[in-house]
Design a protein around this motif. Structure first.
Motif, PDB file in Angstrom:
ATOM      1  N   CYS A 199       0.827  -1.204   0.000  1.00  0.00           N
ATOM      2  CA  CYS A 199       0.000   0.000   0.000  1.00  0.00           C
ATOM      3  C   CYS A 199       0.861   1.254   0.000  1.00  0.00           C
ATOM      4  O   CYS A 199       2.041   1.215   0.327  1.00  0.00           O
TER       5      CYS A 199
ATOM      6  N   PRO B  11      -7.937   2.413   5.868  1.00  0.00           N
ATOM      7  CA  PRO B  11      -8.325   1.025   6.119  1.00  0.00           C
ATOM      8  C   PRO B  11      -9.332   0.485   5.115  1.00  0.00           C
ATOM      9  O   PRO B  11      -9.291  -0.694   4.772  1.00  0.00           O
TER      10      PRO B  11
ATOM     11  N   LEU C  34      -7.620  -1.097   2.119  1.00  0.00           N
ATOM     12  CA  LEU C  34      -7.052  -2.404   2.452  1.00  0.00           C
ATOM     13  C   LEU C  34      -8.153  -3.459   2.548  1.00  0.00           C
ATOM     14  O   LEU C  34      -8.003  -4.575   2.033  1.00  0.00           O
ATOM     15  N   ALA C  35      -9.254  -3.108   3.176  1.00  0.00           N
ATOM     16  CA  ALA C  35     -10.380  -4.036   3.300  1.00  0.00           C
ATOM     17  C   ALA C  35     -10.939  -4.397   1.928  1.00  0.00           C
ATOM     18  O   ALA C  35     -11.250  -5.567   1.667  1.00  0.00           O
TER      19      ALA C  35
ATOM     20  N   LEU D 146      -0.471   0.825   9.164  1.00  0.00           N
ATOM     21  CA  LEU D 146      -1.618   1.050   8.290  1.00  0.00           C
ATOM     22  C   LEU D 146      -2.540  -0.166   8.239  1.00  0.00           C
ATOM     23  O   LEU D 146      -3.753  -0.032   8.105  1.00  0.00           O
ATOM     24  N   VAL D 147      -1.971  -1.368   8.353  1.00  0.00           N
ATOM     25  CA  VAL D 147      -2.741  -2.611   8.255  1.00  0.00           C
ATOM     26  C   VAL D 147      -3.274  -3.048   9.619  1.00  0.00           C
ATOM     27  O   VAL D 147      -4.262  -3.783   9.699  1.00  0.00           O
TER      28      VAL D 147
ATOM     29  N   PRO E 193      -5.168  -1.660  11.981  1.00  0.00           N
ATOM     30  CA  PRO E 193      -6.601  -1.526  12.271  1.00  0.00           C
ATOM     31  C   PRO E 193      -7.457  -2.616  11.620  1.00  0.00           C
ATOM     32  O   PRO E 193      -8.415  -3.100  12.222  1.00  0.00           O
ATOM     33  N   LEU E 194      -7.090  -3.030  10.409  1.00  0.00           N
ATOM     34  CA  LEU E 194      -7.818  -4.105   9.740  1.00  0.00           C
ATOM     35  C   LEU E 194      -7.591  -5.424  10.474  1.00  0.00           C
ATOM     36  O   LEU E 194      -8.537  -6.179  10.709  1.00  0.00           O
TER      37      LEU E 194
END
Length: 119
Positions: free
Chosen positions: A8, A14, A17-18, A42-43, A45-46
């Protein structure tokens, strides 16, 4: 075990990414997520939202990883054709195989690939 690897841009939200994960995973059950060490924030939270572990992949591990996809941007920035594919393969462990090549989120800010490992 199935690992979703991500690539990313800085500041990727988020939702991007989702969206990439939904495209790549379909109905598959994902066991863990992986991203370059400098992008795990960055990833995270997912990963938290899904209750999945997140594996940080060192930049030197990504560099030189041969992937089916060959992005000129990724090659120049990270030394691999696909950050998502390389991250997924490394996190899935020795003998892992790519089961879904890199897919790009609709907003083109994130990529996701799936690898299957033995662990």
């Amino acid at each position: 075990m199935i690992v979703a690897g991500f690539g990313c841009r800085t500041g990727t939200p988020p939702g991007s990414l989702a969206a990439a994960l939904i495209q790549a995973a379909g109905a598959r059950r994902i066991d863990r997520l992986a991203a370059p060490a400098d992008r795990v924030a960055l990833v995270a939270p997912l990963a938290d939202a899904l209750g999945l572990p997140l594996v940080a992949i060192a930049a030197e591990a990504l560099a030189g990883t041969v992937t089916p996809t060959r992005s000129a941007v990724s090659l120049a920035a990270r030394g691999t054709g696909s950050v998502a594919e390389a991250a997924a393969l490394h996190a899935a462990g020795p003998g892992a195989r790519l089961i879904v090549p890199r897919l790009v989120s609709p907003d083109r800010r994130a990529t996701c690939a799936l690898a299957e490992g033995i662990a």
